[in-house]
Design an enzyme around this catalytic site. Sequence first.
Site, PDB file in Angstrom:
ATOM      1  N   GLU A 173       0.279  -3.811   0.322  1.00 36.54           N
ATOM      2  CA  GLU A 173       1.450  -4.484   0.871  1.00 36.54           C
ATOM      3  C   GLU A 173       1.409  -4.448   2.392  1.00 36.54           C
ATOM      4  O   GLU A 173       0.973  -3.475   2.999  1.00 36.54           O
ATOM      5  CB  GLU A 173       2.731  -3.810   0.365  1.00 36.54           C
ATOM      6  CG  GLU A 173       2.912  -3.966  -1.136  1.00 36.54           C
ATOM      7  CD  GLU A 173       4.186  -3.324  -1.664  1.00 36.54           C
ATOM      8  OE1 GLU A 173       4.653  -3.757  -2.726  1.00 36.54           O
ATOM      9  OE2 GLU A 173       4.714  -2.409  -1.029  1.00 36.54           O
ATOM     10  N   CYS A 233      10.595   1.904   5.558  1.00 36.91           N
ATOM     11  CA  CYS A 233       9.709   3.042   5.767  1.00 36.91           C
ATOM     12  C   CYS A 233       9.716   3.968   4.556  1.00 36.91           C
ATOM     13  O   CYS A 233      10.773   4.381   4.087  1.00 36.91           O
ATOM     14  CB  CYS A 233      10.165   3.807   7.011  1.00 36.91           C
ATOM     15  SG  CYS A 233       9.131   5.230   7.394  1.00 36.91           S
TER      16      CYS A 233
END
Length: 372
Positions: free
Chosen positions: A91, A345
């Site tokens: 990703e 994150c």
Amino acid sequence: MAISSIFDGGELRRQFHSAGINPNFIPFIWKYVVQNPNCDWDDIPSLPSAAYPLLRSHFKPSTSSLHTVIDSSDNVTTKLLIKLQNGSFVEAVIMRYDTRLGKYGGKPRPGGPRSTLCISSQVGCKMGCKFCATGSMGFKSNLSSGEIVEQLVHASHFSQIRNVVFMGMGEPLNNYSALVEAIHIMQGSPFQLSPKKITVSTVGIIHAINKLQSDLPNLNLAVSLHAPVQDIRCQIMPAARAFPLEKLMDALRTYQTNSGQKIFIEYIMLDEVNDEEQHAHQLGKLLETFQVVVNLIPFNPIGNLSYFKTSSEQKVARFQKILRGTYNIRTTVRKQMGQDISGACGQLVVNQPDKRSTGSAGLLTDIEDLHL
């Protein structure tokens, strides 16, 4: 034998050298491929005749393909699910910002909208950080330099990428040679990224940090510290056992002396684990002799994998106040982006969403602008 990516620069140069082809044609080939991603090699004009059969037999314009694109509900973040030649997935995340929303020297910043790309360096990760979804995958494989660069190529068709951060899947410094080659390619034609626009994040691979300044001068280094003392680091980051905090800080001190640059310190805020006032004072004392920017990161939940809770806004604010007020350490709080598409994150873990969400919203200011 697998066909190489045209962006595997080392292999391309070796093949050209063996065939007696001038390597000065390489940036021209890369530029053509970026502008014409579905091209055939015979489409590229004005190459030496020996180049065409070599390219056909050894290289592909892209060894990866874009499998899925999903936008956050506010349209500020786009996650790209990329399928590699070996069938694995990684990703990459595009984050859109407006530099005019930040401040520089206390004054409004010039500039305008632009994008940062968060890039993966490995399939999975062997570091096993307990707050990170990627770590739950375990380590699968390293990416080649071409597979790393191809993430930038794919993203460039959605947005003009100004900054690149190696904060995606994997520990970049555990794939050191491919990382270095990929960044050298990004700094050259046709990408022309300044090293000051590239940030490499690491949990603290000491031997690689010791080489980084000479191999990639002027790069931005971010260190995932996440705790001010070794025992807490080991509890939440098992790999920290191999990199004692004292030795890590010695390596960072040498790096800063040699580079003359600020170091970014990433610190994820975990409720009742590392977010108390005593931890803020411990962190301040650890860093007070360094030139750093501490980036406090609100913990992003990762479903059933999560052992932790997100620190309250009040705790984060108090933590920041101690670092700023008592220790005069520049401290920011990371903006939450991409949570609804698991692109924030610590949330990157391969899954295959079936839909593309859309929406619209304003742009945000970017942490990467703080040091410009």
